[in-house]
Design a protein around this motif. Structure first.
Motif, PDB file in Angstrom:
ATOM      1  N   ALA A  15       0.835  -1.207   0.000  1.00  0.00           N
ATOM      2  CA  ALA A  15       0.000   0.000   0.000  1.00  0.00           C
ATOM      3  C   ALA A  15       0.868   1.255   0.000  1.00  0.00           C
ATOM      4  O   ALA A  15       0.542   2.261  -0.644  1.00  0.00           O
ATOM      5  N   MET A  16       1.992   1.200   0.741  1.00  0.00           N
ATOM      6  CA  MET A  16       2.909   2.349   0.778  1.00  0.00           C
ATOM      7  C   MET A  16       3.508   2.607  -0.601  1.00  0.00           C
ATOM      8  O   MET A  16       3.581   3.746  -1.057  1.00  0.00           O
ATOM      9  N   ARG A  17       3.946   1.523  -1.250  1.00  0.00           N
ATOM     10  CA  ARG A  17       4.517   1.692  -2.601  1.00  0.00           C
ATOM     11  C   ARG A  17       3.499   2.305  -3.541  1.00  0.00           C
ATOM     12  O   ARG A  17       3.807   3.209  -4.318  1.00  0.00           O
ATOM     13  N   GLU A  18       2.280   1.793  -3.453  1.00  0.00           N
ATOM     14  CA  GLU A  18       1.235   2.302  -4.356  1.00  0.00           C
ATOM     15  C   GLU A  18       0.951   3.777  -4.076  1.00  0.00           C
ATOM     16  O   GLU A  18       0.745   4.565  -4.991  1.00  0.00           O
ATOM     17  N   ARG A  19       0.958   4.124  -2.796  1.00  0.00           N
ATOM     18  CA  ARG A  19       0.697   5.527  -2.434  1.00  0.00           C
ATOM     19  C   ARG A  19       1.821   6.433  -2.934  1.00  0.00           C
ATOM     20  O   ARG A  19       1.573   7.510  -3.502  1.00  0.00           O
ATOM     21  N   LEU A  20       3.080   6.015  -2.741  1.00  0.00           N
ATOM     22  CA  LEU A  20       4.209   6.825  -3.216  1.00  0.00           C
ATOM     23  C   LEU A  20       4.191   6.933  -4.745  1.00  0.00           C
ATOM     24  O   LEU A  20       4.453   8.001  -5.306  1.00  0.00           O
ATOM     25  N   PRO A  46       5.922   4.648 -12.060  1.00  0.00           N
ATOM     26  CA  PRO A  46       5.506   3.248 -12.114  1.00  0.00           C
ATOM     27  C   PRO A  46       5.883   2.545 -10.811  1.00  0.00           C
ATOM     28  O   PRO A  46       6.849   2.931 -10.142  1.00  0.00           O
ATOM     29  N   LEU A  47       5.126   1.516 -10.491  1.00  0.00           N
ATOM     30  CA  LEU A  47       5.321   0.847  -9.201  1.00  0.00           C
ATOM     31  C   LEU A  47       6.737   0.293  -9.033  1.00  0.00           C
ATOM     32  O   LEU A  47       7.297   0.317  -7.935  1.00  0.00           O
ATOM     33  N   ALA A  75       9.401   1.547  -9.838  1.00  0.00           N
ATOM     34  CA  ALA A  75      10.368   2.602  -9.544  1.00  0.00           C
ATOM     35  C   ALA A  75      10.279   3.051  -8.092  1.00  0.00           C
ATOM     36  O   ALA A  75      10.950   3.996  -7.683  1.00  0.00           O
ATOM     37  N   VAL A  76       9.424   2.381  -7.328  1.00  0.00           N
ATOM     38  CA  VAL A  76       9.198   2.767  -5.929  1.00  0.00           C
ATOM     39  C   VAL A  76       9.447   1.560  -5.039  1.00  0.00           C
ATOM     40  O   VAL A  76       8.805   0.518  -5.203  1.00  0.00           O
ATOM     41  N   SER A  77      10.364   1.712  -4.096  1.00  0.00           N
ATOM     42  CA  SER A  77      10.655   0.618  -3.179  1.00  0.00           C
ATOM     43  C   SER A  77      10.445   1.096  -1.740  1.00  0.00           C
ATOM     44  O   SER A  77      10.807   2.222  -1.388  1.00  0.00           O
ATOM     45  N   VAL A  78       9.829   0.240  -0.954  1.00  0.00           N
ATOM     46  CA  VAL A  78       9.721   0.493   0.495  1.00  0.00           C
ATOM     47  C   VAL A  78      10.219  -0.765   1.200  1.00  0.00           C
ATOM     48  O   VAL A  78       9.754  -1.875   0.900  1.00  0.00           O
ATOM     49  N   LYS A  79      11.173  -0.584   2.080  1.00  0.00           N
ATOM     50  CA  LYS A  79      11.730  -1.710   2.832  1.00  0.00           C
ATOM     51  C   LYS A  79      11.624  -1.386   4.321  1.00  0.00           C
ATOM     52  O   LYS A  79      11.399  -0.231   4.697  1.00  0.00           O
ATOM     53  N   ALA A  80      11.806  -2.387   5.139  1.00  0.00           N
ATOM     54  CA  ALA A  80      11.733  -2.158   6.581  1.00  0.00           C
ATOM     55  C   ALA A  80      12.763  -3.034   7.274  1.00  0.00           C
ATOM     56  O   ALA A  80      13.114  -4.120   6.789  1.00  0.00           O
ATOM     57  N   THR A  81      13.221  -2.542   8.394  1.00  0.00           N
ATOM     58  CA  THR A  81      14.142  -3.329   9.211  1.00  0.00           C
ATOM     59  C   THR A  81      13.958  -2.934  10.669  1.00  0.00           C
ATOM     60  O   THR A  81      13.427  -1.865  10.970  1.00  0.00           O
ATOM     61  N   THR A  82      14.390  -3.802  11.551  1.00  0.00           N
ATOM     62  CA  THR A  82      14.488  -3.423  12.961  1.00  0.00           C
ATOM     63  C   THR A  82      15.966  -3.154  13.240  1.00  0.00           C
ATOM     64  O   THR A  82      16.825  -3.378  12.371  1.00  0.00           O
ATOM     65  N   THR A  83      16.257  -2.696  14.449  1.00  0.00           N
ATOM     66  CA  THR A  83      17.661  -2.577  14.844  1.00  0.00           C
ATOM     67  C   THR A  83      17.976  -3.596  15.939  1.00  0.00           C
ATOM     68  O   THR A  83      18.838  -3.371  16.785  1.00  0.00           O
ATOM     69  N   GLU A  84      17.221  -4.715  15.898  1.00  0.00           N
ATOM     70  CA  GLU A  84      17.469  -5.827  16.815  1.00  0.00           C
ATOM     71  C   GLU A  84      17.482  -5.356  18.267  1.00  0.00           C
ATOM     72  O   GLU A  84      18.385  -5.678  19.032  1.00  0.00           O
ATOM     73  N   ALA A  85      16.502  -4.549  18.586  1.00  0.00           N
ATOM     74  CA  ALA A  85      16.277  -4.080  19.964  1.00  0.00           C
ATOM     75  C   ALA A  85      17.343  -3.108  20.471  1.00  0.00           C
ATOM     76  O   ALA A  85      17.365  -2.775  21.653  1.00  0.00           O
ATOM     77  N   MET A  86      18.227  -2.678  19.564  1.00  0.00           N
ATOM     78  CA  MET A  86      19.262  -1.728  19.999  1.00  0.00           C
ATOM     79  C   MET A  86      18.817  -0.304  19.671  1.00  0.00           C
ATOM     80  O   MET A  86      18.100  -0.055  18.705  1.00  0.00           O
ATOM     81  N   GLY A  87      19.315   0.636  20.467  1.00  0.00           N
ATOM     82  CA  GLY A  87      19.127   2.041  20.155  1.00  0.00           C
ATOM     83  C   GLY A  87      17.705   2.527  20.360  1.00  0.00           C
ATOM     84  O   GLY A  87      16.849   1.822  20.900  1.00  0.00           O
ATOM     85  N   PHE A  88      17.450   3.796  19.924  1.00  0.00           N
ATOM     86  CA  PHE A  88      16.142   4.387  20.233  1.00  0.00           C
ATOM     87  C   PHE A  88      14.998   3.692  19.513  1.00  0.00           C
ATOM     88  O   PHE A  88      13.893   3.602  20.050  1.00  0.00           O
ATOM     89  N   THR A  89      15.256   3.174  18.322  1.00  0.00           N
ATOM     90  CA  THR A  89      14.172   2.437  17.661  1.00  0.00           C
ATOM     91  C   THR A  89      13.989   1.087  18.331  1.00  0.00           C
ATOM     92  O   THR A  89      12.862   0.602  18.472  1.00  0.00           O
ATOM     93  N   GLY A  90      15.105   0.509  18.780  1.00  0.00           N
ATOM     94  CA  GLY A  90      15.033  -0.772  19.483  1.00  0.00           C
ATOM     95  C   GLY A  90      14.260  -0.665  20.784  1.00  0.00           C
ATOM     96  O   GLY A  90      13.540  -1.594  21.173  1.00  0.00           O
ATOM     97  N   ARG A  91      14.403   0.467  21.457  1.00  0.00           N
ATOM     98  CA  ARG A  91      13.673   0.688  22.718  1.00  0.00           C
ATOM     99  C   ARG A  91      12.249   1.194  22.464  1.00  0.00           C
ATOM    100  O   ARG A  91      11.546   1.561  23.385  1.00  0.00           O
ATOM    101  N   ARG A  92      11.898   1.289  21.211  1.00  0.00           N
ATOM    102  CA  ARG A  92      10.547   1.712  20.804  1.00  0.00           C
ATOM    103  C   ARG A  92      10.230   3.147  21.241  1.00  0.00           C
ATOM    104  O   ARG A  92       9.079   3.476  21.515  1.00  0.00           O
TER     105      ARG A  92
END
Ligand code: MG
Length: 371
Positions: free
Chosen positions: A319-324, A331-332, A334-351
């Motif tokens: 849905a994100m790709r389609e929206r972008l 064209p679809l 030409a648009v990439s959306v990826k995701a990753t975690t930081t394996e519980a490290m850092g500010f994203t890891g601590r949510r």
């Protein structure tokens, strides 16, 4: 430099840039000390807008005839009678420095120098009686810019008495007994005359590929969902920010602005400005994309990485790709959306929050010989 009359081709866009601006930029690149653009009366505001930010130019109003317009332009120049003057038709946008060099070199032994090309097509004369073939072996098609010393050109114009108006400046100097020399012209110096000439000129433009990258992070706060890449995702928190805090769109907007060398999102949409409070961030991305279009460019592809433990991105990636793709009119693939975690490290890891990074590739037009 003459710029003709009416809402004419010199104001039209070529590769996102007005035709006149291509020509003036070429003279600046050649080191012209002063540039006078001769414009129709009433076009003063337009020329200021079209040439905004460029140095060394001034504009003056032309006269009723081509000769009067050339005289008006010459009258604004500040040099001595020995000043070298190049008179150019603004509808020839692609002027190489090599042509200017050869004009200046040849002017040492001449009263005027013109770029010209031998006539390649067989030339026919049509009159009331018949069609006949003209010997083309001595025919050349004259281009501009045409080079003179100012005093010599002024004298020739002062002496010009023919009933018919001159069609180029060399013709005036010839009629005054001056010696005109030809240097080899350039097919790319063609004059934009017919509508199809614009398509040909567009096809000749070079494209320079640019890259830009962006990064953004926002903190989680109380709420029931987040906006990411223009898609609303239910969640047990929301993102805090002045706008809708869509870090994906912010990172991508910065990537496109970066590719353009146009600063960052805060320059264009200051967080201190209350009108952007709660704003949907697709507005920022649309703005960045419009700057690419304004410069005659195009976005090749974009790639966004979202960094968080939660919410889960994968169910929403398509849905994100389609929206972008919709916002950027891409064209679809030409648009990439990826995701990753930081394996519980850092500010994203601590949510505590989430982050996004993005890259964008764009193509911008440049003169056909600028690479
Ligand atoms: Mg942001």
């Amino acid at each position: 430099m003459r710029a003709g009359g009416g809402l004419a081709k010199q104001w039209r866009l070529l590769g996102g840039k007005p035709v006149l601006r291509w020509a003036v930029e070429a003279f600046i690149a050649c080191g012209a000390a002063e540039i006078c653009v001769v414009i129709p009366k009433g076009d003063e505001a337009r020329v200021s807008s079209v040439l905004a930010g460029l140095p060394s130019w001034r504009a003056t109003t032309g006269g009723a005839s081509r000769a009067d317009s050339v005289r008006a332009g010459l009258a604004t120049l500040t040099g001595s009678a020995e000043q070298v003057v190049l008179i150019h038709d603004a509808a020839r946008p692609f002027l190489k420095i090599d042509i200017v060099r050869s004009l200046l070199d040849a002017l040492a032994d001449a009263d005027g120098v013109i770029p010209a090309l031998p006539v390649a097509d067989t030339i026919k004369r049509l009159d009331a009686a018949a069609v006949t073939t003209v010997d083309r072996s001595q025919l050349w098609a004259a281009q501009t810019p045409q080079a003179f010393r100012k005093g010599r050109l002024l004298r020739a114009y002062a002496d010009w008495s023919a009933a018919s108006p001159p069609t180029d400046d060399a013709g005036v100097v010839e009629a005054d007994g001056g010696r005109i020399v030809i240097v080899r012209g350039d097919p790319l110096l063609f004059k934009l005359t017919n509508p199809e000439d614009f398509a040909m000129a567009e096809a000749h433009l070079s494209r320079t590929t640019r890259m830009g990258q962006g990064f953004d992070a926002h903190r989680f706060g109380p709420g029931e969902g987040v906006w990411l890449c223009g898609v609303h995702i239910p969640h047990d928190a929301s993102l805090i920010g002045h706008s809708d805090a869509d870090a994906g769109l912010h990172a991508l907007t910065d990537a496109i602005l970066g590719a353009l060398g146009e600063g960052d999102i805060g320059d264009h949409f200051p967080p201190t400005d209350p009108q952007w409070k709660g704003a949907p961030s697709d507005l920022f991305l649309r703005h960045a994309a419009s700057l690419v279009t304004t410069r005659g460019g195009r976005i090749n592809n974009v790639d966004v990485t979202l960094i968080c433990e939660a919410p889960k991105i994968k169910p929403h990636r398509q849905a994100m790709r389609e929206r972008l793709a919709e916002i950027l009119e891409l064209p679809l693939d030409a648009v990439s959306v990826k995701a990753t975690t930081t394996e519980a490290m850092g500010f994203t890891g601590r949510r505590e929050g989430l982050a996004a990074q993005a890259v964008a590739s764009i193509d911008l037009p440049s003169a056909p010989f600028a690479g």
